[in-house]
Design a protein around this motif. Structure first.
Motif, mmCIF file in Angstrom:
data_model
loop_
_atom_site.group_PDB
_atom_site.id
_atom_site.type_symbol
_atom_site.label_atom_id
_atom_site.label_comp_id
_atom_site.label_asym_id
_atom_site.label_seq_id
_atom_site.Cartn_x
_atom_site.Cartn_y
_atom_site.Cartn_z
ATOM 1 N N LYS A 27 -17.769 -3.127 20.273
ATOM 2 C CA LYS A 27 -16.814 -4.158 19.858
ATOM 3 C C LYS A 27 -15.510 -4.040 20.643
ATOM 4 O O LYS A 27 -14.887 -5.056 20.974
ATOM 5 C CB LYS A 27 -16.543 -4.045 18.361
ATOM 6 C CG LYS A 27 -17.722 -4.456 17.488
ATOM 7 C CD LYS A 27 -17.428 -4.228 16.023
ATOM 8 C CE LYS A 27 -18.604 -4.653 15.142
ATOM 9 N NZ LYS A 27 -18.360 -4.360 13.705
ATOM 10 N N GLY A 28 -15.110 -2.800 20.922
ATOM 11 C CA GLY A 28 -13.895 -2.602 21.705
ATOM 12 C C GLY A 28 -14.023 -3.179 23.103
ATOM 13 O O GLY A 28 -13.102 -3.837 23.610
ATOM 14 N N PHE A 45 -13.987 -6.978 22.794
ATOM 15 C CA PHE A 45 -12.634 -7.488 22.539
ATOM 16 C C PHE A 45 -11.788 -7.457 23.817
ATOM 17 O O PHE A 45 -11.005 -8.372 24.087
ATOM 18 C CB PHE A 45 -11.965 -6.663 21.436
ATOM 19 C CG PHE A 45 -10.513 -6.988 21.236
ATOM 20 C CD1 PHE A 45 -10.129 -8.219 20.732
ATOM 21 C CD2 PHE A 45 -9.528 -6.066 21.585
ATOM 22 C CE1 PHE A 45 -8.779 -8.531 20.560
ATOM 23 C CE2 PHE A 45 -8.182 -6.371 21.411
ATOM 24 C CZ PHE A 45 -7.810 -7.609 20.902
ATOM 25 N N VAL A 51 -10.088 -12.469 18.186
ATOM 26 C CA VAL A 51 -9.420 -11.778 17.091
ATOM 27 C C VAL A 51 -10.391 -11.331 16.005
ATOM 28 O O VAL A 51 -10.188 -10.311 15.346
ATOM 29 C CB VAL A 51 -8.303 -12.671 16.491
ATOM 30 C CG1 VAL A 51 -8.900 -13.857 15.728
ATOM 31 C CG2 VAL A 51 -7.397 -11.857 15.579
ATOM 32 N N PHE A 61 -11.661 -8.203 17.156
ATOM 33 C CA PHE A 61 -10.658 -7.162 16.924
ATOM 34 C C PHE A 61 -10.762 -6.635 15.494
ATOM 35 O O PHE A 61 -10.723 -5.421 15.263
ATOM 36 C CB PHE A 61 -9.255 -7.723 17.166
ATOM 37 C CG PHE A 61 -8.150 -6.776 16.764
ATOM 38 C CD1 PHE A 61 -7.751 -5.755 17.609
ATOM 39 C CD2 PHE A 61 -7.527 -6.907 15.517
ATOM 40 C CE1 PHE A 61 -6.741 -4.875 17.234
ATOM 41 C CE2 PHE A 61 -6.520 -6.024 15.138
ATOM 42 C CZ PHE A 61 -6.127 -5.018 15.994
ATOM 43 N N THR A 80 -5.604 -5.245 10.346
ATOM 44 C CA THR A 80 -6.561 -6.348 10.491
ATOM 45 C C THR A 80 -6.009 -7.631 9.880
ATOM 46 O O THR A 80 -6.127 -8.716 10.469
ATOM 47 C CB THR A 80 -7.892 -5.979 9.798
ATOM 48 O OG1 THR A 80 -8.423 -4.797 10.400
ATOM 49 C CG2 THR A 80 -8.903 -7.105 9.936
ATOM 50 N N GLU A 88 -3.063 -8.987 12.039
ATOM 51 C CA GLU A 88 -3.549 -9.619 13.270
ATOM 52 C C GLU A 88 -4.157 -10.987 12.967
ATOM 53 O O GLU A 88 -3.979 -11.948 13.723
ATOM 54 C CB GLU A 88 -4.582 -8.712 13.937
ATOM 55 C CG GLU A 88 -5.085 -9.217 15.285
ATOM 56 C CD GLU A 88 -4.005 -9.232 16.351
ATOM 57 O OE1 GLU A 88 -4.143 -10.020 17.312
ATOM 58 O OE2 GLU A 88 -3.030 -8.469 16.221
ATOM 59 N N SER A 142 -10.654 -12.704 9.969
ATOM 60 C CA SER A 142 -10.019 -11.390 10.102
ATOM 61 C C SER A 142 -9.331 -10.986 8.803
ATOM 62 O O SER A 142 -9.444 -9.842 8.356
ATOM 63 C CB SER A 142 -9.004 -11.419 11.248
ATOM 64 O OG SER A 142 -8.381 -10.162 11.399
#
Length: 329
Positions: free
Chosen positions: A29-30, A33, A39, A42, A99, A102, A207
């Motif tokens: 996932k990193g 992203f 987002v 993220f 989270t 963001e 998110s």
């Protein structure tokens, strides 16, 4: 050091599996992203990082909780797993906050992200892996609850019903991966909505929802492990053991019975009344029988039993009917 690695072998296996899988997912996932700036991705990355750290610490805590009692700590280390869980949820709480922040920022300032196929592909892989871990955790929940032959979808459907009978570490893994799987599906849907409708705020909303679900896990796990760290009575097992004791023909009454959760284990203290005419040898035989019987009940680690003469007064009025039979070791 040798003793430490020996203890690790007895650590909670679902939490170790979940920690490894979530570490892999967090890396995926990193990377996604970094290339897409999505987002929702993220949020999922933060969630996976929190889960991986949480579950790794829980594995260590569950292993250390099995350390034998010492002169300095005669009651053992059973509650270490509760203390570790309390510390671990703080990590998730911080990541939950980030989270949500963001997500709110994205709602106020929506920006289109790229790499649709990368995002959806990574989310799909994550959902599959999280579902696998959730299924394994569900099987462990049913095993700890004494439910045999858990096949098909039973670990996912019946896991909820018997979750309260699971060990703290297993319960945490099941709850976290349930939220992780749900969050992955939610993020997947949000990405599709943002791409095909142009409603970019969908990713920010997803998110925030993921962050709120994480906060729910934080709250529930914190309360359960706070009770465990203080020392909580296992009412169902107390009921069960009381009936087992009363089934012995020489036991006339129970003055005191305590069944206290010590992390993953149960500590039992019993004061029973017997006829004053029995000999010391007979009382010793009764004690040996009850100790052996109670120690064979699931989760019971140690038993302390003492006797008093029957005074003709009924002290124990806790239950009137026999509860469902609980599993033995």
């Amino acid at each position: 050091m040798k003793e430490f690695f020996g203890l690790l072998k007895g650590g909670n296996k679902p939490s170790l599996l979940a920690a490894i899988v979530n570490t892999i997912i967090a890396v995926l996932k990193g990377v996604a992203f970094f290339f897409t700036g999505n987002v929702a991705m993220f949020a999922e990355m933060m969630h996976s990082i929190g889960d991986a750290a949480n579950q790794f610490f829980v594995f260590i805590g569950s292993a250390l909780s099995k350390k034998s009692p010492t002169t300095r700590f005669p009651n053992g280390f059973g509650r270490v797993v509760n203390l570790v869980c309390l510390g671990a949820v703080l990590i998730v709480a911080i990541l939950s906050y980030e989270t949500i922040i963001e997500g709110w920022h994205h709602i106020q300032h929506p920006a289109k992200s790229g790499g649709l196929l990368i995002t959806l592909g990574v989310l799909a892989i994550a959902i599959i892996l999280e579902t696998f871990v959730l299924y394994k955790a569900g099987k462990e929940v049913l095993h700890e609850a004494g439910i045999a032959d858990a096949k098909g979808l039973a670990p996912l459907t019946k896991g909820f019903v018997h979750l309260n009978r699971a060990k703290p570490a297993t319960k945490l893994v099941f709850m976290e991966d349930l939220v992780a799987t749900s969050g992955g599906i939610l993020a997947f849907i949000a990405v599709l909505i943002a791409h095909f409708t142009g409603f970019l705020q969908a990713e920010g909303i997803a998110s925030i929802m993921i962050g709120l679900m994480m906060f729910y896990v934080v709250g529930r796990v914190f309360l359960e492990n706070a009770r465990g760290a203080i020392g909580e009575t296992d009412e169902q097992m107390l009921n069960h053991i009381a009936h087992l004791v009363f089934e012995h023909k020489d036991v006339k009454d129970i003055q005191k019975l305590a069944v206290i959760k010590e992390g993953e284990f149960l500590h039992v203290e019993l004061v029973a009344e017997v006829d004053s005419s029995i000999s010391f040898a007979q009382a010793d035989d009764i004690r040996d029988h009850l100790v052996d019987l109670i120690l064979h009940q699931q989760g019971v680690q140690d038993v302390t039993i003492s006797f008093d003469e029957d005074d003709g007064t009924t002290h124990w009025k806790h239950v009137s009917t026999r509860p469902d039979t609980l599993p033995t070791e």
